[in-house]
Design a protein around this motif. Structure first.
Motif, PDB file in Angstrom:
ATOM      1  N   LEU A 117      24.511 -36.476  39.650  1.00  0.00           N
ATOM      2  CA  LEU A 117      23.875 -35.440  38.798  1.00  0.00           C
ATOM      3  C   LEU A 117      24.676 -34.992  37.867  1.00  0.00           C
ATOM      4  CD1 LEU A 117      21.379 -34.125  39.929  1.00  0.00           C
ATOM      5  CD2 LEU A 117      22.728 -31.762  40.619  1.00  0.00           C
ATOM      6  N   LYS A 118      23.645 -35.282  36.693  1.00  0.00           N
ATOM      7  CA  LYS A 118      23.875 -34.756  35.600  1.00  0.00           C
ATOM      8  C   LYS A 118      23.732 -33.602  35.140  1.00  0.00           C
ATOM      9  CE  LYS A 118      21.415 -38.832  33.236  1.00  0.00           C
ATOM     10  NZ  LYS A 118      20.851 -39.033  32.451  1.00  0.00           N
ATOM     11  N   GLU A 119      24.013 -33.296  33.612  1.00  0.00           N
ATOM     12  CA  GLU A 119      24.197 -32.189  33.412  1.00  0.00           C
ATOM     13  C   GLU A 119      22.636 -31.294  33.524  1.00  0.00           C
ATOM     14  OE1 GLU A 119      26.492 -29.455  32.747  1.00  0.00           O
ATOM     15  OE2 GLU A 119      28.357 -30.214  33.180  1.00  0.00           O
ATOM     16  N   ASP A 120      21.796 -32.489  32.511  1.00  0.00           N
ATOM     17  CA  ASP A 120      20.408 -32.447  32.619  1.00  0.00           C
ATOM     18  C   ASP A 120      19.397 -32.250  33.829  1.00  0.00           C
ATOM     19  OD1 ASP A 120      20.258 -34.814  33.002  1.00  0.00           O
ATOM     20  OD2 ASP A 120      19.218 -35.443  31.711  1.00  0.00           O
ATOM     21  N   GLY A 121      20.089 -31.914  35.000  1.00  0.00           N
ATOM     22  CA  GLY A 121      20.231 -32.234  36.563  1.00  0.00           C
ATOM     23  C   GLY A 121      19.503 -33.309  36.858  1.00  0.00           C
ATOM     24  N   CYS A 122      19.483 -34.496  36.210  1.00  0.00           N
ATOM     25  CA  CYS A 122      19.019 -35.781  36.431  1.00  0.00           C
ATOM     26  C   CYS A 122      19.723 -36.581  37.022  1.00  0.00           C
ATOM     27  CB  CYS A 122      18.070 -36.603  35.667  1.00  0.00           C
ATOM     28  SG  CYS A 122      16.427 -35.604  34.754  1.00  0.00           S
ATOM     29  N   LEU A 123      19.967 -37.635  38.368  1.00  0.00           N
ATOM     30  CA  LEU A 123      20.879 -38.379  38.520  1.00  0.00           C
ATOM     31  C   LEU A 123      20.993 -39.577  38.202  1.00  0.00           C
ATOM     32  CD1 LEU A 123      19.324 -37.905  42.116  1.00  0.00           C
ATOM     33  CD2 LEU A 123      21.855 -37.892  41.790  1.00  0.00           C
ATOM     34  N   LYS A 124      21.925 -40.626  38.031  1.00  0.00           N
ATOM     35  CA  LYS A 124      22.422 -41.368  37.542  1.00  0.00           C
ATOM     36  C   LYS A 124      23.035 -42.146  38.462  1.00  0.00           C
ATOM     37  CE  LYS A 124      26.322 -41.057  34.766  1.00  0.00           C
ATOM     38  NZ  LYS A 124      27.041 -41.248  33.754  1.00  0.00           N
ATOM     39  N   PRO A 125      22.844 -43.750  38.339  1.00  0.00           N
ATOM     40  CA  PRO A 125      23.182 -44.523  39.868  1.00  0.00           C
ATOM     41  C   PRO A 125      24.821 -44.826  38.807  1.00  0.00           C
ATOM     42  CG  PRO A 125      21.464 -45.611  38.681  1.00  0.00           C
ATOM     43  CD  PRO A 125      21.318 -44.355  37.820  1.00  0.00           C
ATOM     44  N   ILE A 126      25.857 -44.939  39.664  1.00  0.00           N
ATOM     45  CA  ILE A 126      27.070 -45.077  39.154  1.00  0.00           C
ATOM     46  C   ILE A 126      27.741 -46.719  39.491  1.00  0.00           C
ATOM     47  CG2 ILE A 126      27.707 -42.945  38.094  1.00  0.00           C
ATOM     48  CD1 ILE A 126      29.024 -42.558  40.787  1.00  0.00           C
ATOM     49  N   ALA A 127      27.401 -46.736  41.156  1.00  0.00           N
ATOM     50  CA  ALA A 127      28.183 -47.783  42.064  1.00  0.00           C
ATOM     51  C   ALA A 127      26.751 -48.583  43.008  1.00  0.00           C
ATOM     52  CB  ALA A 127      29.353 -47.491  42.241  1.00  0.00           C
ATOM     53  N   ILE A 128      27.014 -49.314  43.056  1.00  0.00           N
ATOM     54  CA  ILE A 128      26.292 -50.062  43.918  1.00  0.00           C
ATOM     55  C   ILE A 128      26.884 -50.873  44.551  1.00  0.00           C
ATOM     56  CG2 ILE A 128      24.251 -51.569  44.712  1.00  0.00           C
ATOM     57  CD1 ILE A 128      22.388 -50.532  42.335  1.00  0.00           C
TER      58      ILE A 128
END
Length: 874
Positions: free
Chosen positions: A499-510
């Motif tokens: 969860l980034k500072e802007d409140g959005c998720l980003k995938p970091i590993a699959i």
């Protein structure tokens, strides 16, 4: 003259008519005649033509006293009354409805106030009875009977049809003259458990899911019986009573496809004519097959695939070669009417298959969109907060070996915005245990032991820096080896998000995993992929996300959608109709939310979840789809279907008395949770007010015989395979009743509607292109080269090759076999860490056709000039 004609038809004569009329109660019967199921005829004309057939002594009605009983302790019956004439003055009438006048002989002193009526249909055809309204009833005024039921010819019933006045009674409050009628009606609805049921039967009964397969067609169509065993537990479905198959006495025979619309469900559970029309039009597969060749200009020539991204984008509009409705109708020689065709195919104006044009045609490939759909896509109910790192498996290690995640801190540390994994996990712990820490220790405790940093981390963690996971691993892995023997190929996946500072998720590993090639008990073989935008790594990252989408789409359709809404709610519907009278307040509360579910489920068993049906053809588990949903049912918990409990269980919300509804979401931009909580508590508020009106004390809940019978039966028969689970509410308090009814309404109607509406919307959304249901080939497979066909993007595949240097030496050329049905373009092969060589590169740049087109294997040589003689490689 007109009066004399009417008198002749109805049997009334002159002055006698005037004298008798003063002793009669006047009423209006509203009904709908049987009509064309697709609704393309003139409905009003049908009603007018058929109305006269019901006049005379064809349909009789008798009022039942709610005040005075006969010698059998049942309400006294009035004299039979008959439909007298069609009344066009009654308004409003919707298309297909007709109103008839009726007059009842009624002796107030002898019989008293009506509380019900019975109806007999002596006509040869059924009709739909909407309501009866009786005017000027002494002491009551207008009495209204809401019926909404199909009335078949009397020869099909052992007992007359009965309808009660539109009032509500708990069992002990029922007027005594009506009590036996109430009890007898429930006995009729339960049936005797014998024989095949027919369309006019009104029986609600239970059966296993033993009609999904068709073993008489061969072993490939056989499917296990779901329900009644520890291996395959399942909710019960409605019984049909069809005969067993010839080859398996435990499997129920199936109806031919052309007769599928006649599959038994209680008649009043079937679709309304309008609903049936829409259903048939949207699912008319024969029309789609007939139209196939006419649509060849926009349908890919490769079965089930798009050859390029340009082919895919053609369905999004702006292409002149798209056929219009009119041109297609001409090609089909007028055999399909335009109204039906427009219902079957998505149209914009006069164009077929035209969806909204994307503003950004590549938006679906972004990591942001990939993560956003876990919160606002078709399946927003599987993402959860990560509570331990690396993620642990709950699968039995004796059966499946070590299934814990292979993701390491090294894989994700560069995407944590400067935090370490321990710090992020600690943040998560503090957020989820904030209340406990404050109550047991207090923040002052941290000050006293010089834990100022912990306090600061707590405050920061409330706002930012959280790890989440979309974990499909344990659901998929037990079936993965078998799934990969079919035409579909996939992996078990875990996706870590930040969860980034802007409140959005980003995938970091699959993480993509396969069963160990030498046996399930040896654990999983896994590969971890991390975000990349360029080169081979970028292509692999896109493919990894695609396989996550395959897992997610399949789990959504099988478990989130089918099992957790359609499947689990049917026993509640069956039990309610068997144990709760239509006079019961809880029946009246729940009944509107059960509408059409049994009919949809019955059709699903014919064409969707059956062997070779739509589900097996479109989601990755293929023929193992329903078995996989059975495994998921083992962990289904009724109380966790409540929105607040679900969010807390997944760690997406924590209790907070200062937040709305006492819950604080850890991700504020979570549309499913934000909207879901508002809807949930609105429903609960209404249910609380409603139940509290009828149940003043817990004792009233405990002594309600029908309520207790309903709750007992739906557990012990409807959900018999999990009847002993300790989480079932005991149904001893008003609060338990309120929470249970709210959960039932949420599952049966609100959550189901949310999911299905989301599917419909996303099927037209510009970003849905990345929600694949099916994988054709593996990115990698242990020891066996596998390639992904090149379509819209350049695709890269990893190959792990067994190689014995001592026996074979250094690689020179390599051979390739294409066992796929379509060709692909081979750019290159790069071998890493070849002993004594380092990296070996093979430049190919050649089309590789299916192996059947070659007499010998294709061979490619290493990309270097050498003095070493390379012998011809056959």
């Amino acid at each position: 003259m007109a009066q004399r004609i009417l008198d002749a038809i109805t049997g009334h004569h002159g002055d006698d008519h005037e004298v008798m009329e003063s002793k009669k109660l006047k009423g209006v019967v509203l009904l709908m005649l049987k009509k064309n199921i697709l609704g393309f005829n003139d409905i009003a004309a049908t009603v007018l033509d058929g109305a006269s057939e019901l006049l005379g002594n064809v349909v009789s009605l008798q009022l039942i006293s709610s005040a005075n009983s006969d010698v059998n302790s049942k309400g006294k019956l009035g004299e039979p009354a008959y439909l007298e004439d069609w009344d066009s003055t009654v308004t409003p009438l919707t298309a297909g409805e007709a109103a008839f006048r009726v007059k009842f002989d009624w002796n107030e002193e002898e019989i008293g106030t009506p509380g019900a009526f019975i109806i007999r249909n002596n006509h040869h055809s059924e009709f739909y009875l909407k309501s009866l309204t009786v005017e000027d009833v002494p002491g009551e005024g207008r009495l209204h009977f809401v019926c909404n039921s199909w009335i078949y010819p009397a020869k099909h019933y052992k007992s007359d049809r009965i309808f009660f006045t539109n009032k509500t009674y708990l069992p002990h409050e029922t007027p005594k003259p009506l009590l036996k009628y109430r009890e007898e009606e429930l006995v009729i609805l339960r049936g005797d458990g014998e024989g095949q049921l027919h369309e006019w039967d009104r029986v609600y009964d239970y059966a296993y899911y033993n009609d999904l397969g068709d073993p008489d067609k061969g072993p490939s169509y056989a499917r296990p019986v779901l329900g009644g065993s520890t291996e395959y537990p399942y909710p019960r479905r409605g019984r049909t009573g069809r005969a067993a198959t010839k080859s398996d006495p435990h499997s129920e025979s199936r109806l031919p496809l052309l007769l599928s619309l006649s599959i038994y469900v209680p008649r009043d559970e079937r679709f309304s004519p309008t609903k049936m029309s829409d259903f048939l039009a949207s699912g008319f597969t024969s029309v789609a097959q007939y139209a196939k060749h006419a649509l060849g200009a926009i349908v890919d020539s490769s079965p089930g695939e798009f050859d390029s991204m340009e082919d895919l984008l053609k369905i999004y509009g702006g292409l002149d070669e798209q056929p219009t409705v009119g041109s297609l109708l001409d090609d089909l020689s007028g055999n399909i009417i335009e109204k039906l065709l427009k219902k079957i195919f998505q149209t914009v104006g006069n164009r077929l298959f035209q969806y909204p044009i994307p503003q950004d045609k590549s938006a679906w490939r972004t990591d942001e969109e990939f993560a956003r759909e876990m919160l606002a896509g078709a399946n927003p109910i599987n993402i959860s907060r990560l509570v331990e790192f690396p993620p642990k498996s709950k699968l039995d290690a004796n059966l499946y070996g070590n299934q814990d995640s292979s993701i390491t801190e090294e894989n994700i540390k560069n995407n944590l915005d400067g935090y370490s994994v321990d710090e992020v996990i600690f943040h998560l712990f503090l957020v989820s245990h904030e209340k406990m820490i404050s109550e047991q220790y207090g923040l002052n405790h941290f000050d006293s032991v010089n834990h100022q940093r912990l306090k600061a981390m707590l405050e920061q963690a409330i706002k930012n820096n959280k790890l989440f996971i979309l974990d499909h691993h344990d659901v998929v892995m037990p079936y993965l080896r078998r799934i990969n023997t079919t035409s579909t190929k996939t992996y078990a996946s875990r996706t870590i998000l930040f969860l980034k500072e802007d409140g959005c998720l980003k995938p970091i590993a699959i993480e993509l995993s396969l069963p160990h090639p030498e046996g399930d008990n040896l654990g999983a073989i896994s590969k971890v992929y991390t975000p990349s935008d360029e080169g081979v790594e970028g292509s692999l990252w896109q493919l990894a996300k695609a396989y996550v989408a395959v897992n997610d789409s399949g789990r959504h359709q099988l478990i989130s959608h089918w099992l957790s809404t359609h499947g689990v709610i049917e026993p509640f519907i069956i039990a309610a109709n068997r144990q709760l009278s239509v006079l019961h307040p809880i029946y009246k509360l729940l009944h509107p939310h059960f509408r059409d579910t049994m009919n949809i489920n019955a059709f699903a068993r014919i064409i969707v979840i059956s062997a070779g049906g739509v589900l097996e053809s479109t989601v990755f588990p293929s023929r193992y789809a329903m078995e996989m949903s059975s495994a998921a049912y083992k962990s289904w918990v009724f109380t966790e279907q409540a929105v607040p409990e679900d969010l807390k269980k997944r760690g997406m919300a924590v209790e907070d008395p200062n937040s709305p509804h006492g819950l604080r979401l850890l991700i504020q931009d979570y549309p499913y949770a934000v909207d879901g909580l508002e809807i949930w508590f609105a429903i609960k508020g209404w249910v609380k007010d409603y139940c509290s009106y009828y149940y003043k004390t817990d004792e009233m809940v405990q002594k309600d015989s029908e309520l207790q019978s309903w709750w007992k039966e739906l557990r012990e028969e409807g959900h018999a395979d999990i009847k002993n689970e300790p989480w079932w509410p005991k149904m001893q308090t008003v609060d338990e009743l309120i929470e249970s009814c709210t959960t039932i309404i949420w599952v049966a109607f609100t959550r189901l509607s949310q999911i299905e509406e989301k599917i419909i919307k996303l099927n037209q959304d510009k970003r849905l292109k990345n929600r694949a249901n099916w994988g054709s080939l593996h990115i990698w497979k242990i020891g066996i080269p596998k390639f992904v066909p090149l379509t819209a993007i350049k695709a890269a595949s990893e190959v792990w090759s067994d190689w014995n240097e001592e026996d074979i030496g250094s690689p020179g050329p390599f051979t390739i076999r294409n066992n796929y049905y379509s060709e692909f373009y081979l750019k290159s092969l790069t071998l890493e860490d070849a002993l004594g060589e380092g990296q070996l590169h093979f430049v190919c740049n050649s089309w590789i056709y299916p192996v059947k087109n070659y007499k010998k294997h294709r061979v490619f040589f290493i990309n270097r000039v050498t003095n070493r003689l390379l012998y011809t490689y056959a």
